[in-house]
Design a protein around this motif. Structure first.
Motif, mmCIF file in Angstrom:
data_model
loop_
_atom_site.group_PDB
_atom_site.id
_atom_site.type_symbol
_atom_site.label_atom_id
_atom_site.label_comp_id
_atom_site.label_asym_id
_atom_site.label_seq_id
_atom_site.Cartn_x
_atom_site.Cartn_y
_atom_site.Cartn_z
ATOM 1 N N PRO A 1 0.803 -1.237 0.000
ATOM 2 C CA PRO A 1 0.000 0.000 0.000
ATOM 3 C C PRO A 1 0.833 1.282 0.000
ATOM 4 O O PRO A 1 0.448 2.265 -0.621
ATOM 5 N N ASP A 2 1.996 1.253 0.669
ATOM 6 C CA ASP A 2 2.824 2.468 0.694
ATOM 7 C C ASP A 2 3.833 2.516 -0.443
ATOM 8 O O ASP A 2 4.610 3.454 -0.563
ATOM 9 N N GLY A 3 3.839 1.482 -1.307
ATOM 10 C CA GLY A 3 4.706 1.475 -2.483
ATOM 11 C C GLY A 3 6.153 1.125 -2.227
ATOM 12 O O GLY A 3 6.963 1.132 -3.148
ATOM 13 N N THR A 4 6.498 0.763 -0.990
ATOM 14 C CA THR A 4 7.903 0.481 -0.687
ATOM 15 C C THR A 4 8.271 -0.993 -0.828
ATOM 16 O O THR A 4 9.440 -1.340 -0.794
ATOM 17 N N GLY A 5 7.271 -1.852 -0.988
ATOM 18 C CA GLY A 5 7.532 -3.280 -1.125
ATOM 19 C C GLY A 5 6.738 -3.871 -2.269
ATOM 20 O O GLY A 5 5.835 -3.240 -2.821
ATOM 21 N N VAL A 6 7.103 -5.107 -2.625
ATOM 22 C CA VAL A 6 6.403 -5.857 -3.666
ATOM 23 C C VAL A 6 6.156 -7.260 -3.129
ATOM 24 O O VAL A 6 7.040 -7.835 -2.479
ATOM 25 N N VAL A 7 4.971 -7.802 -3.395
ATOM 26 C CA VAL A 7 4.667 -9.181 -3.040
ATOM 27 C C VAL A 7 4.461 -9.964 -4.329
ATOM 28 O O VAL A 7 3.935 -9.426 -5.311
ATOM 29 N N THR A 8 4.939 -11.216 -4.337
ATOM 30 C CA THR A 8 4.799 -12.079 -5.507
ATOM 31 C C THR A 8 4.335 -13.456 -5.048
ATOM 32 O O THR A 8 4.531 -13.838 -3.898
ATOM 33 N N ALA A 9 3.740 -14.218 -5.961
ATOM 34 C CA ALA A 9 3.359 -15.597 -5.694
ATOM 35 C C ALA A 9 3.679 -16.430 -6.931
ATOM 36 O O ALA A 9 3.553 -15.952 -8.061
ATOM 37 N N SER A 10 4.098 -17.670 -6.681
ATOM 38 C CA SER A 10 4.650 -18.481 -7.755
ATOM 39 C C SER A 10 4.121 -19.898 -7.724
ATOM 40 O O SER A 10 3.637 -20.387 -6.694
ATOM 41 N N ASP A 11 4.273 -20.588 -8.867
ATOM 42 C CA ASP A 11 3.966 -22.017 -8.936
ATOM 43 C C ASP A 11 4.909 -22.860 -8.082
ATOM 44 O O ASP A 11 4.676 -24.041 -7.899
ATOM 45 N N ASP A 12 5.977 -22.259 -7.555
ATOM 46 C CA ASP A 12 6.855 -23.003 -6.647
ATOM 47 C C ASP A 12 6.266 -23.086 -5.237
ATOM 48 O O ASP A 12 6.908 -23.567 -4.315
ATOM 49 N N GLU A 13 5.007 -22.614 -5.112
ATOM 50 C CA GLU A 13 4.232 -22.671 -3.871
ATOM 51 C C GLU A 13 4.769 -21.751 -2.780
ATOM 52 O O GLU A 13 4.610 -22.007 -1.588
ATOM 53 N N THR A 14 5.429 -20.668 -3.204
ATOM 54 C CA THR A 14 5.889 -19.665 -2.258
ATOM 55 C C THR A 14 5.351 -18.302 -2.646
ATOM 56 O O THR A 14 4.988 -18.058 -3.783
ATOM 57 N N ALA A 15 5.343 -17.433 -1.639
ATOM 58 C CA ALA A 15 4.947 -16.046 -1.863
ATOM 59 C C ALA A 15 5.982 -15.165 -1.210
ATOM 60 O O ALA A 15 6.758 -15.602 -0.370
#
Length: 86
Positions: A72-86
């Motif tokens: 929300p504050d633009g300082t981080g990024v979240v990702t999710a993958s088929d490797d079953e991690t986020a």
């Protein structure tokens, strides 16, 4: 590739090139200054939306990256993958 268009003129402004496989997600930061993309090439990339310049390539997933978003504050990024991690 991902494309940034001007929605008033339908003009192509920038082509974001660098991923080596399909892109599944792309989102603007809240302030509109950056774009994040997630790809089957196992990377997430952050781009300058005003110039189309690649700013950062995030690596760490061992399989396709399906989704991404800015914090929300633009300082981080979240990702999710088929490797079953986020």
């Amino acid at each position: 590739k991902a494309f940034i268009f001007d929605t008033e003129t339908n003009k192509l402004l920038f082509t974001l090139e660098g991923h080596t496989d399909s892109i599944w997600c792309c989102k603007f930061s809240k302030d509109g200054r950056r774009v994040v993309t997630a790809s089957d090439d196992h990377t997430t990339r952050i781009w300058d939306s005003m110039t189309g310049t690649l700013l950062l390539t995030l690596r760490g997933h061992t399989d396709d990256v399906n989704t991404c978003d800015f914090s929300p504050d633009g300082t981080g990024v979240v990702t999710a993958s088929d490797d079953e991690t986020a």
